[in-house]
Design an enzyme around this catalytic site. Structure first.
Site, PDB file in Angstrom:
ATOM      1  N   ARG A  51       0.858  -1.201   0.000  1.00 33.29           N
ATOM      2  CA  ARG A  51       0.000   0.000   0.000  1.00 33.29           C
ATOM      3  C   ARG A  51       0.887   1.241   0.000  1.00 33.29           C
ATOM      4  NH1 ARG A  51      -1.457   1.670   4.728  1.00 33.29           N
ATOM      5  NH2 ARG A  51      -2.193  -0.344   5.487  1.00 33.29           N
TER       6      ARG A  51
ATOM      7  N   TYR B 114     -17.727  17.402 -14.317  1.00 35.73           N
ATOM      8  CA  TYR B 114     -18.203  16.021 -14.404  1.00 35.73           C
ATOM      9  C   TYR B 114     -19.202  15.755 -13.273  1.00 35.73           C
ATOM     10  CZ  TYR B 114     -18.078  10.961 -13.772  1.00 35.73           C
ATOM     11  OH  TYR B 114     -18.439   9.661 -13.587  1.00 35.73           O
TER      12      TYR B 114
ATOM     13  N   ASP C  34      -8.555  19.779 -13.437  1.00 35.86           N
ATOM     14  CA  ASP C  34      -8.881  18.443 -13.923  1.00 35.86           C
ATOM     15  C   ASP C  34      -8.601  18.452 -15.422  1.00 35.86           C
ATOM     16  OD1 ASP C  34     -10.020  16.122 -14.907  1.00 35.86           O
ATOM     17  OD2 ASP C  34     -11.647  16.108 -13.427  1.00 35.86           O
TER      18      ASP C  34
ATOM     19  N   LYS D   5      -9.157   7.495 -18.875  1.00 35.50           N
ATOM     20  CA  LYS D   5      -9.487   8.083 -20.182  1.00 35.50           C
ATOM     21  C   LYS D   5      -8.263   8.087 -21.112  1.00 35.50           C
ATOM     22  CE  LYS D   5     -13.162   8.916 -17.748  1.00 35.50           C
ATOM     23  NZ  LYS D   5     -13.973   7.775 -17.408  1.00 35.50           N
TER      24      LYS D   5
HETATM   25  O1  P1T Z   1     -14.292   7.439 -13.567  1.00 37.32           O
HETATM   26  P1  P1T Z   1     -13.109   7.927 -12.792  1.00 37.32           P
HETATM   27  O2  P1T Z   1     -11.820   7.312 -13.205  1.00 37.32           O
HETATM   28  O3  P1T Z   1     -13.318   7.843 -11.309  1.00 37.32           O
HETATM   29  O4  P1T Z   1     -12.927   9.472 -13.151  1.00 37.32           O
HETATM   30  C1  P1T Z   1     -13.841  10.446 -12.792  1.00 37.32           C
HETATM   31  C2  P1T Z   1     -13.756  11.647 -13.706  1.00 37.32           C
HETATM   32  C3  P1T Z   1     -13.057  12.776 -13.293  1.00 37.32           C
HETATM   33  N1  P1T Z   1     -12.958  13.875 -14.059  1.00 37.32           N
HETATM   34  C4  P1T Z   1     -13.519  13.915 -15.287  1.00 37.32           C
HETATM   35  C5  P1T Z   1     -13.382  15.152 -16.114  1.00 37.32           C
HETATM   36  C6  P1T Z   1     -14.216  12.814 -15.771  1.00 37.32           C
HETATM   37  O5  P1T Z   1     -14.752  12.896 -17.000  1.00 37.32           O
HETATM   38  C7  P1T Z   1     -14.346  11.647 -14.972  1.00 37.32           C
HETATM   39  C8  P1T Z   1     -15.105  10.455 -15.425  1.00 37.32           C
HETATM   40  N2  P1T Z   1     -15.935  10.686 -16.510  1.00 37.32           N
HETATM   41  C9  P1T Z   1     -16.734   9.750 -17.101  1.00 37.32           C
HETATM   42  C10 P1T Z   1     -16.853   8.483 -16.680  1.00 37.32           C
HETATM   43  C11 P1T Z   1     -17.502  10.231 -18.262  1.00 37.32           C
HETATM   44  O6  P1T Z   1     -18.035   9.410 -19.049  1.00 37.32           O
HETATM   45  O7  P1T Z   1     -17.594  11.455 -18.430  1.00 37.32           O
END
Ligand code: P1T
Length: 379
Positions: free
Chosen positions: A47, A99, A171, A196
């Site tokens: 961890r 988001y 972000d 992403k």
């Molecule tokens: O899904 P995750 O890895 O926890 O990420 C969250 C997140 C944070 N910031 C932005 C700008 C994001 O677009 C996302 C996740 N977004 C999607 C799952 C989506 O389809 O827009």
């Protein structure tokens, strides 16, 4: 300093010290054997540290031009770790069209611990300034926003925030570090959902925080271990594999995104297209200054929910799914999918209509993508 494309492949990477393997192995272990009490090879418990995760963190810190990276189990876990820099009573100004999951974390979870959030259109500096209070400690910026693709001027907003002693978090998920470099504009922290563009192959969920300041680095290292929402070694390895091709993938996402946006903008059945690369985008000049290419995210409006439903159900190559940033093209309906947790009145206030369709344009052949759009929307 090597150029961006070289950093993607080599940044933070060393041949494996025990075998010379050019690729950092997946250190799938929970603990490390100590030679004698107090004598070990730099790792005690997985961890706290893992060589595969460390290789990814060094790679992403180099790619974003930061000093240290901290990998988490998801983008949301990474944002939550950033929020742990705050204390009860602190106030955060947040881009209004963020988001949906970020809004949900802030409003439904973190307000319970005595944090407060104001959501403003951060593309308007006067609104940002008006929202600052003596309790404001952080500005949380998403640019371009998900899914309306509105931009915030990073240099200007950072100067304003810093003049008030407020830290700036960006972000950078929607743009990727190929397209946009927030730390060069003065931002203090960058966060990504590595799910992403960074991973790029739709086969891993993760998050990263890149930091430059000693106090942030110290706290994030502590909280990553103390709270324990770490990225596992296999996922770290997948993202590391993804970043090696980030530059070539993003060049193609940029090209295909632009071509799809232009195609939609000229289509008689499409009422509005949201893409920073189009001259019709209200912040096109800022986009040209602040971004390298305009990314692979394109949103458009066909005017009615029924029309949107027809297009969503007819598309074939664009798969109907949440998420974005993979090599394959996706389509989603933000109101019922990614942004369903945002209350209707807030959605209306930020211009997120029921008929909005969001595309994550992949790197398939552009003619095949256009053909799919034609068969779904009509001639
Ligand atoms: O899904 P995750 O890895 O926890 O990420 C969250 C997140 C944070 N910031 C932005 C700008 C994001 O677009 C996302 C996740 N977004 C999607 C799952 C989506 O389809 O827009």
């Amino acid at each position: 300093m090597p150029s961006f494309n070289t950093l993607c492949i080599h940044g933070g990477q060393e041949p494996d010290p025990s075998t010379g393997a050019i690729i950092t192995p997946i250190y799938q272990t929970s603990t490390y054997v100590q030679e004698e009490l107090g004598k070990h090879k730099g790792h005690e418990y997985a961890r706290t540290s893992n060589p595969t995760r460390a290789a990814l963190e060094a790679n992403l810190a180099a790619i974003e031009g930061g000093r240290a990276g901290f990998a988490f189990a998801s983008g949301m876990a990474a944002i939550n770790a950033i929020a742990s820099l705050l204390e009860q009573g602190d106030h955060v100004v947040v881009t209004d069209n963020t988001y949906g999951g970020t809004f949900r974390l802030f409003e439904r979870v973190l307000t319970r611990s005595g944090l407060t959030f104001s959501y403003v259109d951060t593309s308007d500096l006067a609104l940002v300034e008006a929202a600052l209070t003596p309790a404001t400690k952080m500005l949380f910026i998403e640019t371009p926003t998900n899914p309306i693709l509105r931009l915030t001027d990073l240099t200007a907003v950072t100067a304003l925030a810093h003049a008030h002693g407020v830290a700036v978090v960006v972000d950078n998920t929607f743009a990727s570090p190929y397209v946009q470099r927030p730390l060069e504009h003065g931002a203090d922290l960058v966060v990504h959902s590595t799910t992403k563009y960074l991973n790029g192959h739709s086969d891993s969920v993760g998050g990263i925080v890149i930091a430059v300041r000693d106090e942030h680095i110290e706290w994030l290292k502590f909280v990553q271990n103390a709270a324990g929402a770490i990225l596992g070694p296999f996922d770290a390895w997948l993202v590391l594999r993804g970043t090696k091709t980030l530059a070539v993938r993003m060049a193609q996402h940029n090209a295909n995104g632009m071509a799809v946006a232009e195609f939609l903008a000229s289509h008689p059945r499409v009422q509005q297209v949201f893409y920073p690369g189009l001259p019709s985008h209200p912040q096109h000049a800022l986009a040209a200054r602040q971004m390298r290419g305009f990314g692979g995210m394109v949103s458009f409006d066909v005017g009615s929910l029924e029309g949107a439903r027809t297009v969503l159900n007819r598309l074939r190559l664009f798969a109907l799914a949440e998420s974005l940033g993979g090599v394959e093209s996706l389509v989603c309906h933000p109101v019922t999918m990614t942004h369903a947790s945002v209350p209707e009145e807030r959605r209306r206030a930020i211009g997120l209509s029921d008929s909005l369709i969001r595309l994550s344009v992949g790197i398939e052949d552009i003619e095949d993508l256009k053909a799919d759009l034609v068969q779904a929307i009509g001639e």
